[in-house]
Design a protein around this motif. Structure first.
Motif, PDB file in Angstrom:
ATOM      1  N   LYS A 175       0.848  -1.285  -0.107  1.00  0.00           N
ATOM      2  CA  LYS A 175       0.163   0.060  -0.018  1.00  0.00           C
ATOM      3  C   LYS A 175       0.928   1.240  -0.015  1.00  0.00           C
ATOM      4  CE  LYS A 175      -3.610   2.205   2.482  1.00  0.00           C
ATOM      5  NZ  LYS A 175      -4.550   2.200   3.961  1.00  0.00           N
TER       6      LYS A 175
ATOM      7  N   ILE B 224      -3.778   7.125  -2.754  1.00  0.00           N
ATOM      8  CA  ILE B 224      -3.622   6.091  -1.952  1.00  0.00           C
ATOM      9  C   ILE B 224      -3.895   4.827  -3.044  1.00  0.00           C
ATOM     10  CG2 ILE B 224      -4.159   4.464  -0.015  1.00  0.00           C
ATOM     11  CD1 ILE B 224      -5.317   6.776   1.512  1.00  0.00           C
TER      12      ILE B 224
ATOM     13  N   PRO C  88      -6.129  11.554  -5.326  1.00  0.00           N
ATOM     14  CA  PRO C  88      -5.948  12.777  -4.678  1.00  0.00           C
ATOM     15  C   PRO C  88      -6.709  13.932  -4.931  1.00  0.00           C
ATOM     16  CG  PRO C  88      -4.491  12.615  -6.688  1.00  0.00           C
ATOM     17  CD  PRO C  88      -5.266  11.224  -6.596  1.00  0.00           C
TER      18      PRO C  88
ATOM     19  N   ALA D 159       2.820   8.062  -6.602  1.00  0.00           N
ATOM     20  CA  ALA D 159       2.689   6.810  -5.647  1.00  0.00           C
ATOM     21  C   ALA D 159       2.974   5.748  -6.679  1.00  0.00           C
ATOM     22  CB  ALA D 159       1.081   6.751  -5.609  1.00  0.00           C
TER      23      ALA D 159
ATOM     24  N   THR E  42     -13.115   9.422  -4.693  1.00  0.00           N
ATOM     25  CA  THR E  42     -12.661   8.284  -3.971  1.00  0.00           C
ATOM     26  C   THR E  42     -13.359   7.038  -5.041  1.00  0.00           C
ATOM     27  OG1 THR E  42     -12.762   8.899  -1.803  1.00  0.00           O
ATOM     28  CG2 THR E  42     -12.594   6.371  -2.174  1.00  0.00           C
TER      29      THR E  42
ATOM     30  N   LYS F  97      -6.586  15.395   0.264  1.00  0.00           N
ATOM     31  CA  LYS F  97      -6.327  13.978   0.150  1.00  0.00           C
ATOM     32  C   LYS F  97      -5.088  13.490  -0.662  1.00  0.00           C
ATOM     33  CE  LYS F  97     -11.349  13.271   0.062  1.00  0.00           C
ATOM     34  NZ  LYS F  97     -12.724  12.719  -0.494  1.00  0.00           N
ATOM     35  N   LYS F  98      -4.483  12.481   0.129  1.00  0.00           N
ATOM     36  CA  LYS F  98      -3.375  12.145  -0.814  1.00  0.00           C
ATOM     37  C   LYS F  98      -4.065  10.949  -1.459  1.00  0.00           C
ATOM     38  CE  LYS F  98      -0.034  12.647   3.272  1.00  0.00           C
ATOM     39  NZ  LYS F  98       1.085  12.048   3.584  1.00  0.00           N
TER      40      LYS F  98
ATOM     41  N   GLU G   2       1.058   5.626  -0.164  1.00  0.00           N
ATOM     42  CA  GLU G   2       0.334   6.731   0.055  1.00  0.00           C
ATOM     43  C   GLU G   2       1.275   8.134  -0.424  1.00  0.00           C
ATOM     44  OE1 GLU G   2      -1.263   7.864   3.870  1.00  0.00           O
ATOM     45  OE2 GLU G   2      -2.040   5.749   4.182  1.00  0.00           O
TER      46      GLU G   2
ATOM     47  N   GLN H 207      -7.759   5.667  -3.311  1.00  0.00           N
ATOM     48  CA  GLN H 207      -8.308   7.091  -2.867  1.00  0.00           C
ATOM     49  C   GLN H 207      -7.664   8.027  -3.933  1.00  0.00           C
ATOM     50  OE1 GLN H 207      -9.124   9.065   0.907  1.00  0.00           O
ATOM     51  NE2 GLN H 207      -7.435  10.141   0.588  1.00  0.00           N
TER      52      GLN H 207
END
Length: 297
Positions: free
Chosen positions: A3, A48, A35, A12, A99, A45-46, A5, A33
Motif C-alpha cells: 500500500k 492511495i 488525490p 505513488a 474516491t 486528500k493523498k 500513499e 483514493q
C-alpha cells in the motif's frame, strides 16, 4: 502486495515501482483514493494505491531460478499466467466523491433500494391517506376553520423559533385570504432572516409553505421586516414602463427577475391584463422573466 500513499498518483506509482524493484508497466495497481487539493488547503486528500507485481513477471522470475534439471517438466506444466486475468476483470471501479470504489459496492446500494421499494418501503413524505381520500371534504372544512388553522400555525411556528438564536418578536399569523395565511416576522434580528439577496427569505418561505400547504392545504404570504412590501413597491415602480409598452404595442416582456420578484410581477400583470397571455419564461441559463402578449408564442 503493498500500500502506497503519496501527494499525487504519479508519485505513488513511482514509489510502488521502487519498492517492488520493477518498472511502472509491470505493476497491477488498484486506486483506493484519488488525490484532492481540497478547498483553500483544507480537506486535502493523498493518493492511495495498492500495488502488486504482475503474476506473469513473478512466474517468469521463479522459473528462471529453477535448476536446469527441471526444464524437462516445463512442457507438461499448465500455464498459470492466464489464471490471473479473470480476477483482474472482476475489479472494476467507479469514482464516488473523489474516491474510487468497487462497482459491486455501488450496485449493492441500488439493489437494496429496489428491494426496499418492492417491499413497500417508501422514501417520500408520509401523508395521511384519509386526508388524500377526502380532499373535497377537507377543503370545505378548511374554509370554515381557517381562523383555527391560523391559531394552530401561530402556536407551532412560535414554539419552533423560540429554539433559535434570533432576537425576534412573537410571530404573527393571520388570515390574508380565504385560502392564504399571512406570516409576519418582526423584531431586532428579523432582518437577518432575509439574508443576502433574499436567499434566507426564499428558503424560509419554501419550508413554511411546504409545511402548511401539505398539512392544511393553504397558501402562504410571508412578510419579514416589510421585505415583501418593499419588493412589491419596487416591482410596481418598474412595471409602470412595462404597462406603457403593453398599452402601446399590445405586448412586452420584463427584464430578468429573481425569486419572489418574478412571482410578484406575474401576479400584477395578470391582474392588470386578464385577457392577455401572461407567463413566466426561463432562459437557457435558468434565469426567469415574464412575457405578455395576445397569443401563446
Amino acid at each position: 502486495m503493498i500500500k502506497i500513499e503519496a501527494l499525487t498518483l504519479e508519485q505513488a506509482y513511482q514509489d510502488a515501482a521502487e519498492r517492488l524493484d520493477c518498472s511502472v508497466t509491470e505493476l497491477i495497481v488498484e486506486v483506493v483514493q484519488a488525490p484532492s487539493s481540497g478547498f483553500l488547503g483544507l480537506f486535502r486528500k493523498k493518493a492511495i494505491i495498492v500495488a502488486t507485481l504482475k503474476k506473469s513477471i513473478a512466474q517468469e522470475a521463479a522459473v528462471t531460478k529453477k535448476p536446469k534439471t527441471e526444464k524437462k517438466t516445463k512442457s507438461v506444466t499448465p500455464p498459470v499466467v492466464e489464471e490471473a486475468a479473470p480476477e483482474q476483470e472482476e475489479h472494476t471501479h467507479q469514482f464516488l466523491n473523489d474516491t474510487m470504489m468497487p462497482t459491486s459496492f455501488v450496485s449493492d446500494q441500488d439493489e437494496e433500494l429496489e428491494e426496499d421499494l418492492s417491499s413497500g418501503l417508501d422514501y417520500t413524505a408520509d401523508y395521511d391517506d384519509a386526508y388524500d381520500e377526502n380532499v373535497d371534504e377537507a377543503e370545505e372544512e378548511l374554509s370554515i376553520a381557517i381562523d383555527e388553522v391560523a391559531k394552530e400555525v401561530k402556536k407551532e411556528i412560535n414554539r419552533l423559533f423560540a429554539l433559535t438564536c434570533f432576537d425576534i418578536d412573537e410571530i404573527d399569523v393571520s388570515v390574508y385570504a380565504p385560502d392564504t395565511l399571512l406570516v409576519e416576522f418582526s423584531g431586532e434580528d428579523a432582518a437577518l432572516l432575509i439574508g443576502k439577496e433574499g436567499y434566507r427569505y426564499k428558503a424560509l418561505s419554501y419550508m413554511i409553505f411546504n409545511w402548511i400547504n401539505a398539512k392544511y392545504n393553504v397558501q402562504l404570504r410571508l412578510e419579514i421586516a416589510e421585505f415583501l412590501k418593499n419588493q412589491e413597491e419596487s416591482v410596481n415602480r418598474y412595471l409602470q414602463g412595462v404597462f406603457e409598452s403593453i398599452d402601446r404595442d399590445g405586448r412586452a416582456q420584463t427584464k430578468i427577475l429573481d425569486g419572489v420578484l418574478v412571482q410578484i410581477a406575474l401576479r400584477e400583470l395578470r391582474e392588470r391584463y386578464p385577457d392577455k397571455y401572461v407567463a413566466i419564461r426561463t432562459t437557457r441559463d435558468g434565469l426567469k422573466y415574464v412575457i405578455v402578449n395576445d397569443y401563446n408564442y
